[in-house]
Design an enzyme around this catalytic site. Sequence first.
Site, PDB file in Angstrom:
ATOM      1  N   LYS A 113       0.818  -1.225   0.000  1.00 26.30           N
ATOM      2  CA  LYS A 113       0.000   0.000   0.000  1.00 26.30           C
ATOM      3  C   LYS A 113       0.853   1.277   0.000  1.00 26.30           C
ATOM      4  CE  LYS A 113      -2.048   0.157   3.951  1.00 26.30           C
ATOM      5  NZ  LYS A 113      -1.413   1.158   4.780  1.00 26.30           N
ATOM      6  N   ARG A 151      -8.810   3.265   9.892  1.00 27.32           N
ATOM      7  CA  ARG A 151      -8.611   1.833  10.150  1.00 27.32           C
ATOM      8  C   ARG A 151      -9.769   1.221  10.895  1.00 27.32           C
ATOM      9  NH1 ARG A 151      -2.337   0.421  10.764  1.00 27.32           N
ATOM     10  NH2 ARG A 151      -1.735   2.206   9.549  1.00 27.32           N
ATOM     11  N   ARG A 181      11.058  -5.913   4.721  1.00 25.57           N
ATOM     12  CA  ARG A 181      10.763  -4.496   4.491  1.00 25.57           C
ATOM     13  C   ARG A 181      11.751  -3.558   5.193  1.00 25.57           C
ATOM     14  NH1 ARG A 181       4.833  -1.936   5.334  1.00 25.57           N
ATOM     15  NH2 ARG A 181       5.196  -2.056   7.581  1.00 25.57           N
ATOM     16  N   ARG A 222      11.717  -1.310  10.625  1.00 28.95           N
ATOM     17  CA  ARG A 222      10.886  -0.757  11.698  1.00 28.95           C
ATOM     18  C   ARG A 222      10.819  -1.708  12.891  1.00 28.95           C
ATOM     19  NH1 ARG A 222       5.510   1.003   8.699  1.00 28.95           N
ATOM     20  NH2 ARG A 222       4.727   0.025  10.586  1.00 28.95           N
ATOM     21  N   ARG A 242      -0.589  -6.539  14.550  1.00 28.89           N
ATOM     22  CA  ARG A 242      -1.064  -5.581  13.535  1.00 28.89           C
ATOM     23  C   ARG A 242      -1.889  -6.295  12.475  1.00 28.89           C
ATOM     24  NH1 ARG A 242       4.250  -4.282  11.893  1.00 28.89           N
ATOM     25  NH2 ARG A 242       3.589  -2.762  10.350  1.00 28.89           N
TER      26      ARG A 242
END
Length: 231
Positions: A25, A100, A139, A172, A183
Site C-alpha cells: 500500500k 482503520r 521491508r 521498523r 497488527r
Amino acid sequence: MRIVTQSQRRKDMDLLLIGAQGSGKGTQAEKLSQALGIPHVASGDLFRKAFDEKTELGIKAKAYMDRGELVPDNLTVPMVLSRIEESDCVRGVLLDGFPRTISQAQALDKGLQRVGRQIDLAIYLNVPRAELLSRLSGRYICRVNQHVYNIHANPPKVPGVCDFDGSELYQRSDDTGEAVQKRLDIFFNETIHLLDYYGSQQKLVEVNGNLDIDQMQRVLLKEIHDHQESR
Ligand code: ADP
C-alpha cells in the site's frame, strides 16, 4: 481555442487505499501520489515524523506503535484531519493507513463534509495473510522520507541506502516479533469492516495485491481513471 491546463483538466479526488501491513500500500500510494499530483497522507508516517520531532503527540503514539496497537482516536483523528486541511490538499488527497476503524471512517466523513468533500473511491489491495508475513520480514524504509523497499521484491540500488534521498534504510521496530502478528490481527478483525462501509456506499474497488509493483500501479491507475470517467 480555449487552452485547458493540466490542473483544470484533472478532477479533484479524495482517495483511500486499504490494505494490510505488507500489502504494498505505501509503495503504491507514493507512486500514485506522484502520478496524480495529490499528496500522500499516511497516518503512520505522520506519527513517525511527530516522534522524530519529539512532539508530545509523537512520544505518546510511539508506545502504542511499538506494541503494534492502534493509537487512540483522540490523537489520531485530529492529527490526520488537520493534515488534510493544509493548503496542498485542497485538490484532493491520497489517504494511506487512515481510517482503520469504522469510527475513524465516520470521523473522516464528517471532517470532509465540513469542507464540502467526500471520499470518492476506496481501493482494497487484497493479499493473502501468508504472503504478507514474508513480505514484512524483508521491508526496509528510509530515515528521511519513509520511502519503502523490500530486500527481495524492490531492493535499493545500493544496499542500505535510499535511491531517492541517500538516507539510511532501517527496519521498523514493529515489523518484527509479536507486533507484526498483532497488527495483522487488527487488520483482519477490525479494518476489514471498512470494506462493507465503503462497499455499501458503492465506493469500493478491490484489486488483486499479488501483482508486481509496476503491474499493480497500472491496475490502480486504470481503476482510478475509470472511476473519474464515470463521474
Ligand atoms: P502498518 O500499516 O504497517 O501498521 P503504519 O506506518 O501505517 O504501518 O502504522 C504504524 C503504526 O501507527 C500502527 O501500528 C499504529 O500503531 C499507528 N497508526 C497508524 N495509523 C493509525 C490509525 N489510523 N489509527 C490508529 N493507529 C494508527
